[in-house]
Write an enzyme that holds these catalytic residues in place. Sequence first.
Site, short mmCIF file in Angstrom:
data_model
loop_
_atom_site.label_atom_id
_atom_site.label_comp_id
_atom_site.label_asym_id
_atom_site.label_seq_id
_atom_site.Cartn_x
_atom_site.Cartn_y
_atom_site.Cartn_z
N ASP A 136 3.72 -2.15 -37.03
CA ASP A 136 2.33 -1.74 -37.22
C ASP A 136 1.77 -2.28 -38.54
O ASP A 136 2.53 -2.69 -39.44
CB ASP A 136 2.26 -0.20 -37.20
CG ASP A 136 0.94 0.32 -36.65
OD1 ASP A 136 -0.04 -0.42 -36.69
OD2 ASP A 136 0.91 1.48 -36.18
N ASP A 162 -5.52 1.66 -29.62
CA ASP A 162 -5.10 3.06 -29.65
C ASP A 162 -5.85 3.87 -28.59
O ASP A 162 -5.41 4.95 -28.20
CB ASP A 162 -5.40 3.68 -31.03
CG ASP A 162 -4.34 3.28 -32.05
OD1 ASP A 162 -3.28 2.79 -31.65
OD2 ASP A 162 -4.60 3.46 -33.26
C1 GLA Z 1 -1.27 3.40 -35.60
C2 GLA Z 1 -0.88 2.93 -34.22
C3 GLA Z 1 -0.53 4.12 -33.37
C4 GLA Z 1 0.59 4.90 -34.02
C5 GLA Z 1 0.20 5.31 -35.43
C6 GLA Z 1 1.37 5.94 -36.15
O1 GLA Z 1 -2.46 4.11 -35.57
O2 GLA Z 1 -1.88 2.15 -33.65
O3 GLA Z 1 -0.16 3.70 -32.07
O4 GLA Z 1 1.74 4.12 -34.04
O5 GLA Z 1 -0.24 4.19 -36.19
O6 GLA Z 1 1.06 6.32 -37.44
#
Ligand code: GLA
Length: 702
Positions: free
Chosen positions: A447, A515
Amino acid sequence: MPITYDESKKIWVLETNDTAYSFGIHQSGKIKHCYWGKKISRFDDYPDLKSYRENPWWDWNDEIPVRGGANQTEPCLQVVYADGVRDVTLNYQDYHIQDNLLSIHFTDEYYRLSLTSFYKVHESYDLMERSIQLENHSDLPITIVNFKSASFYLPASDVYTLTHLTGMWAHETRLTKEPITEGKKILESRVGRTSHFHNPFFAVDEKATEDHGNVWFGQLAWSGNWKIALNKKPYEQIQISLGLNEWDFEYSLQPSASLTSPVVLSGFSSNGFGEMSSRLHRFQIEQILPKSNAHQLRKVLYNSWEATAFNVNEENQKALADKAAEIGVEIFVVDDGWFGERSSDRSGLGDWHVNAQKFPRGLKPLIDYCKTKGMDFGLWIEPEMVNPDSQLYSQHPEWVLHFPNRPRTTGRNQLMLNLAREDVKAFVLDTVDHLLSENDIRFIKWDMNRPVFEAGWPEEANQQKMWFDYIENLYTIWDTLKTKHHDVIFESCAGGGGRVDIGMMRYADQFWTSDNTDPYDRQFIQEGFSLCYNPKVMMCWVTDWGGKNSYPMTYRFHAAMMGSMGIGADLAGYSKEDLQTAKELINQYKQIRNTVQNGRLYRLMSPSQTSFSINQYLSPDSTESVLICLKNPMPLSMFQVLRIKLKGLEEKSLYHISQTDQIFSGSFLMNHGLDLDFRQELDVKAKDANHFKSQLLIIKKK
Ligand code: GLA
């Protein structure tokens, strides 16, 4: 031979099976654009530059435009020589053809800077890759302040439409169309990653549809700051330039050093957007994705983020693993929260050791547990970041991007490590390598949750090279990890779909699309994504976003079957019946996934233009089609039957529709079309079942 130099006309012609790109030497000595479009059947007809009239005070159409002389277009190169001269005069030297690679060599008339423009022709894919390399042969540094990868031109016309992908967090890759009018249109990223706002892709068409019309397109292999400029002036050819963003950019090219631009992948389709996408999709699978997994099917994964967020521990993950295994999941992924003092997003980033309260026996018992349940184990990391509240930051406050005398502004409570630094690069590489070497991890979700700002690097004289070196180091790290741990699947995520591009795709097996997993919103995101990225790399989860009971269960699953499917729902809240339905739908996905992930996509109905979202996927051997149909709320509530024409079938062959047990000829299915009846109640439990409906049909050649 895909590349020909015609001595009499002084033109290079680069041909693929169906397209051609050409440029030549003008009597002024300049290299100018000649043609981009459909392959011309009689080679002798390719145009030359004999009749091109050049004005000494107005320079347009240069194959490699520079800041210098009378150039009026967006330059591919702007430099400052050591004596302060900012004008470049490029003289063509010679060319070299080796198989499908053409190199055109230039040097500056006075200063010892050389430039090579590369063209790699992919005949059978109808695509071309372009890039530029600079070399400093002088004894003094040369400062590069603008460096693009390519400039393209299209004949002057008022009928062009620009298609591009725009968005924001939770609404990435939305299809956007607009007429190209006089002036400049800029698409860009300045946030140190590909960005949620724009994607480095363009398509320009002449009234094209999915199946008809001319489309010129390109995408950039770069995951940092980039810029695409469309430039239209009266009567002039339209210019499109792509490459690194010159904003805040300065790169000191030292004596004997070289710098190579990111690659642009470009092409032309005379059969609309469908053919454009299909060419890009095939090329991505066969030529860009990491070889180790490019042709493998993507497994169905479960990610516990939406179920347990930061509150992960051995017990609750095992309980979820039980349910995941029961419904047919193949990889169990623990997301954020497993490391350091990470109980919320306020602390712990940077401290990549297992949290002893949550996992007192380390990760091994959970990994082994998943294995006994027949699942691989996967983990979330965000190694480019650090929370001020962490051990790493207290040890290395100098590692973050920052300016002295300025605040260190956090985003999601975190600062960004300066990956352009060699010590940070080594730390990130060692950390992830160690994690993968010590644990049986088969999946990594990498990420990157905040953009760059306060991009200072106080110890470095040439601070602004950070924008370039950061991304190059990121690629080196991923490349090293992928080579050493080739059986690990890597997913690129950046707060959703903030780092999706073909530069990253050389190392990442797949992308976290967004997301936002609401099955209605997702259709728009997935439609845009599919325009220039393969469904195989598009991760789609079934979650409880938008409300578990707002949509029929089948609808939620069918929306996620349009790419590579995962589950992110809180399975603890699922009843026995829900779990059974999920199991059946996952099983159905496993039956169709080869066709979805490796086949050809036909977008039959667009959610942006209609109340339906319908995709047909044709298997690589053309014997199976999968039709995924989502019906969204529509004003004409009386209308419930839709006739849809399939594509890519054989006219004379017979096809069996598994769900209705009917047999039709390909000719019937493509010309008359198949009636989809939406009157059946597919899931009466859901309160909006009348509005949101879906069907999945498997159509097999007999
Ligand atoms: C980001 C990602 C999510 C999740 C969060 C965890 O927002 O896009 O899918 O993994 O971080 O903190």
